[in-house]
Design a protein around this motif. Structure first.
Motif, PDB file in Angstrom:
ATOM      1  N   VAL A 142       1.075  -1.549   0.106  1.00  0.00           N
ATOM      2  CA  VAL A 142       0.022  -0.186   0.124  1.00  0.00           C
ATOM      3  C   VAL A 142       0.977   1.571  -0.039  1.00  0.00           C
ATOM      4  O   VAL A 142       2.094   1.100   1.121  1.00  0.00           O
ATOM      5  CB  VAL A 142      -1.216  -0.348   0.942  1.00  0.00           C
ATOM      6  N   ARG A 203      -8.221   2.896  -0.576  1.00  0.00           N
ATOM      7  CA  ARG A 203      -7.225   1.795  -1.266  1.00  0.00           C
ATOM      8  C   ARG A 203      -6.217   0.870  -0.889  1.00  0.00           C
ATOM      9  O   ARG A 203      -5.622   0.430   0.120  1.00  0.00           O
ATOM     10  CB  ARG A 203      -5.890   2.801  -2.010  1.00  0.00           C
ATOM     11  N   PRO A 205      -4.095  -3.296  -0.945  1.00  0.00           N
ATOM     12  CA  PRO A 205      -3.186  -3.429  -1.653  1.00  0.00           C
ATOM     13  C   PRO A 205      -3.150  -3.502  -2.853  1.00  0.00           C
ATOM     14  O   PRO A 205      -4.322  -4.278  -3.311  1.00  0.00           O
ATOM     15  CB  PRO A 205      -2.906  -4.482  -0.683  1.00  0.00           C
ATOM     16  N   SER A 206      -2.091  -3.508  -3.544  1.00  0.00           N
ATOM     17  CA  SER A 206      -1.561  -3.239  -4.871  1.00  0.00           C
ATOM     18  C   SER A 206      -1.053  -4.264  -5.786  1.00  0.00           C
ATOM     19  O   SER A 206      -0.811  -4.185  -6.890  1.00  0.00           O
ATOM     20  CB  SER A 206      -2.149  -1.969  -5.648  1.00  0.00           C
ATOM     21  N   TYR A 251      -5.079  -1.145   4.235  1.00  0.00           N
ATOM     22  CA  TYR A 251      -5.692  -0.496   3.338  1.00  0.00           C
ATOM     23  C   TYR A 251      -5.858   1.869   3.322  1.00  0.00           C
ATOM     24  O   TYR A 251      -5.106   2.097   4.131  1.00  0.00           O
ATOM     25  CB  TYR A 251      -6.814  -0.053   3.033  1.00  0.00           C
TER      26      TYR A 251
END
Length: 402
Positions: A142, A203, A205-206, A251
């Motif tokens: 993140v 947002r 975790p990506s 997040y």
């Protein structure tokens, strides 16, 4: 969290065989809350997350609360304390606390954590006043920047990786789950149209961080629980997750994405609410238009905190109802004493159209206590600052000046 998210590889059905390229099973782990009745996520590890190799000696890790101080409003100035320690955990200095929540500052100098950290009993909300970097966890990366709230649910193993430059954090530790506000959600959990933020502002975790280490080693995990910091060494990295899905994950969301609620007359503090937990709320004060009734008074009215203690942490701008308050300051108005604008600020607010202030507020519904560590930051003159003609010490930061 209020919505489903997934990353990486997961099998089509839960609790079924899911094999690695060499034919061995991935190790399934459910991370859940409230005794299987709360939100949860299902993780798939390359190695069992249970392989402890060494248990170290716990170290004390809790603040000393001062429960015998006189009842009074307080002002804590922390701006001059540009660093509070080298390591992320050692740099935490707790200012306030009770059985529901603690509020700490943390200005570390070390850029990376060479261990893993887990809070076993509390959610942590880290407000990033200064600094940029990435939160690494079992669920992935993140990215964060100034103005972000980084919300880390309890038991999530993580590390902070800071970029070069100053780091100034406000850490709110909650001994109950931190949630989006119930009045902003429908019964499906979706944020409603009148909410000051929506799912697009959150947002998750990506990108997964998968340490594909086949050989065993030593991976130190520090676990905070019941006033102790416990040291457990595992055989494999906790970042060996190849996939996960669920509702339970860290997040980030930005104070700059919080859309203010305004009205013809002065709106009460609940319109600023951003998060809720058991016995306290977190609010965001952001740039906004003032009231637009022709006879409105922008400054807040005097009020008594009958049920709550109110703590404001000042981030940027100028709070027109306060004099002599600097960036990175806390003001604390405990229940039992009415409080309101400083003398002269009500008249001075008339005709003003907008404010550019930024602040984080925590209202607790049980009394807070100052800590022994906080005494070094106390402004001894603040309780008398409502006297006519009182001249406060000037703030040290130019953008807090009128």
């Amino acid at each position: 969290m209020a919505y489903y998210h997934r990353l990486g590889q997961i099998p089509r059905k839960r609790h079924t065989q899911f094999r690695q390229p060499d034919g061995t099973l991935y190790a399934e782990q459910l991370v859940g809350t409230l005794g299987f009745h709360g939100v949860s996520s299902l993780l798939y590890h390359q190695h069992p997350p249970t392989d402890i190799r060494q248990v170290g000696t716990p170290e004390p890790y809790s603040p000393k609360l001062l429960k015998d101080r006189p009842l009074q409003p307080s002002h804590l100035r922390t701006l001059a304390q540009t660093t509070t320690g080298g390591d992320y955990l050692a740099a935490r200095q707790t200012m306030f606390g009770n059985a529901d929540v603690t509020l700490s500052i943390c200005n570390p100098t070390e850029r990376r954590m060479d261990y893993y950290y887990k809070n076993a009993l509390a959610d942590e909300v880290i407000f990033v006043h200064e600094g940029r970097g990435e939160l690494w966890s079992q669920m992935g990366k993140v990215v964060f920047e100034p103005g972000d709230y980084v919300v880390i649910p309890r038991t999530i193993i993580h590390q902070f990786h800071f970029e070069e430059g100053p780091v100034r954090l406000l850490i709110i530790e909650s001994f109950s789950p931190v949630e989006t506000c119930r009045r902003y959600r429908n019964h499906f959990g979706q944020l409603l149209e009148h909410s000051p933020y929506c799912e697009r502002d959150i947002r998750p975790p990506s990108e997964l961080i998968t340490d594909d280490v086949r050989e065993s080693g030593e991976y130190l995990l520090k676990i905070k629980k019941e006033g102790q910091l416990h040291h457990l060494t595992y055989a494999h990295s906790p970042f060996d997750v190849v996939g996960w899905d669920g509702y339970f994950y860290p997040y980030a969301t930005s104070i700059h994405d919080f859309e203010p609620i305004t009205g013809r007359l002065h709106q009460p503090p609940p319109v600023h609410q951003h998060f809720e937990a058991n016995n306290f709320v977190i609010c965001s004060f952001v740039p906004r238009l003032f009231d637009y009734h022709p006879l409105s008074i922008p400054a807040p009215y005097n009020h008594s905190n009958v049920d709550s203690d109110e703590v404001l942490y000042y981030v940027a701008g100028n709070f027109m109802s306060r004099k002599g308050v600097d960036l990175a300051s806390f003001t604390w108005h405990p229940s039992g004493i009415p409080h309101g604008p400083h003398p002269g600020t009500v008249e001075a607010s008339l005709g003003k159209k907008e404010t550019h202030e930024l602040a984080v507020m925590v209202d607790t519904f049980r009394p807070l206590y100052l800590t022994e560590t906080a005494l070094q930051y106390v402004d001894a003159r603040y309780p008398m600052s409502w006297q006519p003609g009182f001249v406060p010490d000037p703030p040290k930061s130019a953008d807090m000046m009128d």
